[in-house]
Design an enzyme around this catalytic site. Structure first.
Site, PDB file in Angstrom:
ATOM      1  N   GLN A  91      36.164  95.915  60.194  1.00 66.85           N
ATOM      2  CA  GLN A  91      35.053  95.795  61.248  1.00 66.85           C
ATOM      3  C   GLN A  91      34.438  94.467  61.210  1.00 66.85           C
ATOM      4  O   GLN A  91      34.603  93.513  60.212  1.00 66.85           O
ATOM      5  CB  GLN A  91      33.695  96.789  60.759  1.00 66.85           C
ATOM      6  CG  GLN A  91      34.433  98.099  60.868  1.00 66.85           C
ATOM      7  CD  GLN A  91      35.004  98.801  59.706  1.00 66.85           C
ATOM      8  OE1 GLN A  91      35.421  97.933  58.819  1.00 66.85           O
ATOM      9  NE2 GLN A  91      34.896  99.969  59.752  1.00 66.85           N
ATOM     10  N   GLN A 143      44.133 101.465  60.528  1.00 61.08           N
ATOM     11  CA  GLN A 143      43.897 103.061  60.480  1.00 61.08           C
ATOM     12  C   GLN A 143      43.226 103.004  62.005  1.00 61.08           C
ATOM     13  O   GLN A 143      43.643 104.269  62.755  1.00 61.08           O
ATOM     14  CB  GLN A 143      42.724 103.481  59.724  1.00 61.08           C
ATOM     15  CG  GLN A 143      43.331 103.284  58.261  1.00 61.08           C
ATOM     16  CD  GLN A 143      42.378 103.625  57.127  1.00 61.08           C
ATOM     17  OE1 GLN A 143      41.182 103.084  57.254  1.00 61.08           O
ATOM     18  NE2 GLN A 143      42.378 103.883  56.241  1.00 61.08           N
ATOM     19  N   TRP A 196      25.975  98.477  60.759  1.00 58.47           N
ATOM     20  CA  TRP A 196      26.318  99.021  59.415  1.00 58.47           C
ATOM     21  C   TRP A 196      25.211  99.029  58.380  1.00 58.47           C
ATOM     22  O   TRP A 196      24.392  97.967  58.219  1.00 58.47           O
ATOM     23  CB  TRP A 196      27.268  97.743  58.749  1.00 58.47           C
ATOM     24  CG  TRP A 196      27.848  98.172  57.646  1.00 58.47           C
ATOM     25  CD1 TRP A 196      28.535  99.401  57.115  1.00 58.47           C
ATOM     26  CD2 TRP A 196      28.086  97.571  56.440  1.00 58.47           C
ATOM     27  NE1 TRP A 196      29.149  99.324  55.945  1.00 58.47           N
ATOM     28  CE2 TRP A 196      28.722  98.111  55.244  1.00 58.47           C
ATOM     29  CE3 TRP A 196      27.274  96.211  56.263  1.00 58.47           C
ATOM     30  CZ2 TRP A 196      28.978  97.671  54.138  1.00 58.47           C
ATOM     31  CZ3 TRP A 196      27.844  95.596  54.982  1.00 58.47           C
ATOM     32  CH2 TRP A 196      28.383  96.582  54.004  1.00 58.47           C
ATOM     33  N   GLU A 213      27.945 102.841  61.399  1.00 57.57           N
ATOM     34  CA  GLU A 213      28.254 103.481  60.132  1.00 57.57           C
ATOM     35  C   GLU A 213      27.077 103.729  59.084  1.00 57.57           C
ATOM     36  O   GLU A 213      26.244 102.770  58.953  1.00 57.57           O
ATOM     37  CB  GLU A 213      29.408 102.624  59.381  1.00 57.57           C
ATOM     38  CG  GLU A 213      30.489 102.396  60.315  1.00 57.57           C
ATOM     39  CD  GLU A 213      31.908 102.008  59.461  1.00 57.57           C
ATOM     40  OE1 GLU A 213      32.818 102.801  59.311  1.00 57.57           O
ATOM     41  OE2 GLU A 213      31.751 100.824  58.818  1.00 57.57           O
ATOM     42  N   HIS A 214      26.869 104.799  58.349  1.00 64.15           N
ATOM     43  CA  HIS A 214      26.162 105.091  57.103  1.00 64.15           C
ATOM     44  C   HIS A 214      24.736 105.399  57.383  1.00 64.15           C
ATOM     45  O   HIS A 214      24.055 105.174  56.228  1.00 64.15           O
ATOM     46  CB  HIS A 214      26.359 104.015  55.931  1.00 64.15           C
ATOM     47  CG  HIS A 214      28.031 103.877  55.854  1.00 64.15           C
ATOM     48  ND1 HIS A 214      29.061 104.682  55.429  1.00 64.15           N
ATOM     49  CD2 HIS A 214      28.895 102.836  55.835  1.00 64.15           C
ATOM     50  CE1 HIS A 214      30.072 104.119  55.318  1.00 64.15           C
ATOM     51  NE2 HIS A 214      29.939 103.120  55.476  1.00 64.15           N
ATOM     52  N   GLU A 228      31.658 106.015  60.166  1.00 61.66           N
ATOM     53  CA  GLU A 228      31.574 106.848  59.081  1.00 61.66           C
ATOM     54  C   GLU A 228      30.277 107.246  58.583  1.00 61.66           C
ATOM     55  O   GLU A 228      29.418 106.428  59.000  1.00 61.66           O
ATOM     56  CB  GLU A 228      32.098 105.835  57.826  1.00 61.66           C
ATOM     57  CG  GLU A 228      33.520 105.551  57.696  1.00 61.66           C
ATOM     58  CD  GLU A 228      33.898 104.476  56.719  1.00 61.66           C
ATOM     59  OE1 GLU A 228      33.019 104.215  55.902  1.00 61.66           O
ATOM     60  OE2 GLU A 228      34.949 104.290  56.603  1.00 61.66           O
ATOM     61  N   TYR A 261      27.741 108.025  53.067  1.00 62.17           N
ATOM     62  CA  TYR A 261      28.358 108.521  51.850  1.00 62.17           C
ATOM     63  C   TYR A 261      27.461 109.112  51.066  1.00 62.17           C
ATOM     64  O   TYR A 261      27.599 109.959  50.152  1.00 62.17           O
ATOM     65  CB  TYR A 261      29.014 107.352  51.032  1.00 62.17           C
ATOM     66  CG  TYR A 261      30.245 106.653  51.852  1.00 62.17           C
ATOM     67  CD1 TYR A 261      30.733 107.109  52.788  1.00 62.17           C
ATOM     68  CD2 TYR A 261      30.930 105.662  51.311  1.00 62.17           C
ATOM     69  CE1 TYR A 261      31.977 106.492  53.501  1.00 62.17           C
ATOM     70  CE2 TYR A 261      32.123 104.962  51.760  1.00 62.17           C
ATOM     71  CZ  TYR A 261      32.451 105.417  52.942  1.00 62.17           C
ATOM     72  OH  TYR A 261      33.697 104.904  53.358  1.00 62.17           O
TER      73      TYR A 261
END
Length: 585
Positions: free
Chosen positions: A147, A195, A426, A463-464, A485, A488
């Site tokens: 990214q 990916q 992010w 993300e996150h 994502e 986590y």
């Protein structure tokens, strides 16, 4: 076609920090084809040695290559480094040899953290024939990235590799989520363990591979095959785009910035086969900022006087919000220039005016909570920008990483018809020091909130964040390639619930919305506490105008009994403890 029509922009006198010749500061390294190639290589290598391990460091660099040919040269770049050809077309600057590369981390070439770098407006002719453990007789330009990276206006006269081919068999050479736009690749793109990927307005001779989510919008020679057996999402034309502004230099040594015009239903590179339609802005209309001497007051004064803005490489620590109020202004960051607040204010507010271009900037949260990092348009914005939209290119919103940081929202879009072209928001999941990240250490509720109508995103990475990654309140929005994502570090399931459901969907389309388009959307999990689950990766209203296609969830890793139970609104299979690892819809 070149236009010098500046609309409301008068030609401004040189500013005090904009002398002739132009001073881009010590961290813009300018190369000329008459220079000794050994000297160029030595300078590039010295900066690579510093920047390759410098994930959360403060140094930033930009390489400028004046028009001409550079032979037997390998330009490998690390963190916070961007490479710029200064020709009017990419083929006016040609680098022959190793090319312009981004390698993985030895010994196994892992590139999952290869962030914050880019290359634009040049041609590369790689001649690194037959390197170890690669197919023979291939001229390879290695671009193993994830990214917050970009490759734009590039002509690759060879093979483009998107993950590191220096592979030792340990399975560690993954890369994850790059961006290619307005570019030509003469032979193949070999994505290997890359990916997911976003390509827009490209022409690639062949793209034979793919892992999870490879999206092509307005591209020529696209790959084909049934989803999900072949992970390709193809959109025939790009509905609406204005390419990123770029610097050029003429034969007399004068700099200017070219601003491409809006294109509708386009296909292929803007510069290939026809004259570009651009507006050319002379450099004396730009305030050239330097992080060692500029602050919020000097930058706001330049913006208020009607100057465009170039942010030379560095970190700009701001005690006040920057206000962009004039239409058609260009704010161009070099070397991943970084803006960070020191007093908990928003970093930048853009007025609801047409034609603004923001590019190449990291909006980095500070230690005191900011309610928002970047706001485009004020609440209640209503102007029609359909013929001259605000556009954001290669923008990063970051909460945590280099230090303890906090914000409530990274990016809010209130204006209509905004274009996002490669944006990564992010909340850091890793950092310079482990104590700099954590659920209560670098909190941020949401990555993106869209209140404006008719917003289009090409390559949206979020993300996150602690709650919804993306909230879409505006009508007729479109996202082409979404990568997310979810957090986590959820401390427990009972701290991550809403409306009786487990967790917060990554992509939430609000109940009032009746029309929305999404293509190629991937949501992934890696929960670090036992038993944490997300019920739905995506949540939408039950409206006939909601059109989402090619959706995927992935269980990356994590503790027992963790996973994502459904893809959207209770539909789609679960991904739990690798059984299965992926689900598609």
């Amino acid at each position: 076609m070149t236009s010098n029509n500046q609309g409301d922009q008068a030609v401004l006198p040189p500013t005090p920090n904009n002398p002739n010749p132009v001073d881009f500061g010590p961290n813009v390294i300018i190369f000329d084809p008459s220079m000794d190639v050994g000297s160029i290589q030595s300078r590039v290598n010295d900066i690579l040695t510093q920047q390759k391990p410098n994930q959360f460091g403060e140094a930033r660099y930009a390489f400028f290559f004046k028009p001409g040919s550079y032979n037997n040269l390998n330009v490998e770049i690390g963190y916070y480094t961007t490479v710029h050809g200064l020709g009017h077309s990419p083929d006016e600057v040609t680098i022959t040899g190793g090319g312009v590369q981004s390698g993985g981390i030895p010994p196994n070439g892992l590139a999952l953290n290869n962030f914050w770098r880019g290359v634009e407006n040049l041609a590369v002719h790689p001649t690194n024939d037959g390197q170890p453990q690669t197919p023979k007789n291939l001229n390879i330009n290695l671009w193993a990235v994830s990214q917050a990276t970009y490759m734009r206006r590039v002509h690759v006269k060879g093979v483009l590799f998107l993950s590191d081919f220096h592979y030792d068999g340990t399975g560690g050479n993954y890369s994850s989520g790059g961006f290619l736009a307005d570019s030509l690749v003469d032979t193949s793109v070999i994505s290997r363990t890359q990916q997911q990927w976003m390509s827009r307005n490209t022409n690639v001779a062949e793209w034979p591979e793919g892992v999870w989510n490879m999206v092509f919008v307005g591209c020529e020679n696209t790959p084909s095959g049934p989803w999900p057996q072949r992970p390709y999402t193809v959109v025939n034309t790009t509905p609406l785009i204005r390419e990123k502004p770029y610097l050029v230099i003429d034969k007399d040594g004068k700099y200017s910035v070219r601003v491409p015009h809006l294109r509708r239903d386009s296909k292929g590179p803007s510069w290939s086969g026809s004259n570009e339609a651009v507006t050319s802005l002379p450099i004396n209309q730009f305030y050239i900022a330097h992080s060692n001497r500029d602050n919020a007051d000097t930058l706001n004064a330049a913006l208020q006087q009607g100057h465009h803005l170039i942010l030379t490489p560095g970190i700009y620590r701001l005690d006040k919000t920057l206000h962009v109020r004039h239409p058609n202004k260009v704010i161009l960051g070099l070397g991943m220039a970084t803006l960070t607040p020191t007093t908990g204010t928003p970093i930048m507010k853009v007025a609801d005016v047409p034609g603004i271009s923001l590019s190449g900037i990291i909006f980095d949260a500070g230690p005191t909570n900011s309610p928002i990092l970047l706001e485009v348009g004020q609440p209640g914005s209503s102007a029609d920008h359909s013929t001259n939209p605000i556009a954001l290119f290669d923008i990063v919103g970051r909460v945590g990483g280099p230090s303890v940081a906090s914000a409530t929202v990274c990016l809010t879009i209130n204006s209509h018809h905004v274009l996002l072209d490669n944006v990564w928001l992010w909340r850091a999941d890793h950092a310079e020091k482990s104590e700099y990240v954590g659920w209560d250490t670098n909190p941020c509720q949401n990555g993106l909130i869209v209140n404006g109508n008719d917003m289009t995103a090409y390559g949206l990475f979020v993300e996150h964040f602690l709650q919804y990654q993306t909230i879409w309140n505006g009508e007729r929005g479109s996202t082409y390639m979404y990568q997310s994502e979810i957090p986590y570090d959820v401390p427990s399931q009972d701290r991550w619930m809403q409306n009786g459901e487990k967790g917060y969907p990554s992509y939430k389309i609000s109940n009032n919305v009746t029309t929305h388009t999404g293509r190629g959307m991937g949501i992934y999990c890696n929960f670090l506490k036992d038993g944490v689950q997300l019920d739905n990766a995506i949540e939408t209203p039950n409206a006939s105008g909601i059109d989402l296609q090619h959706l995927i969830t992935v269980w990356l890793d994590g503790k027992p009994w963790t996973g994502i139970n459904h893809i959207v609104n209770g539909r789609g299979g679960a991904v739990l403890n690798r059984q299965p690892m992926t689900a598609t819809l």
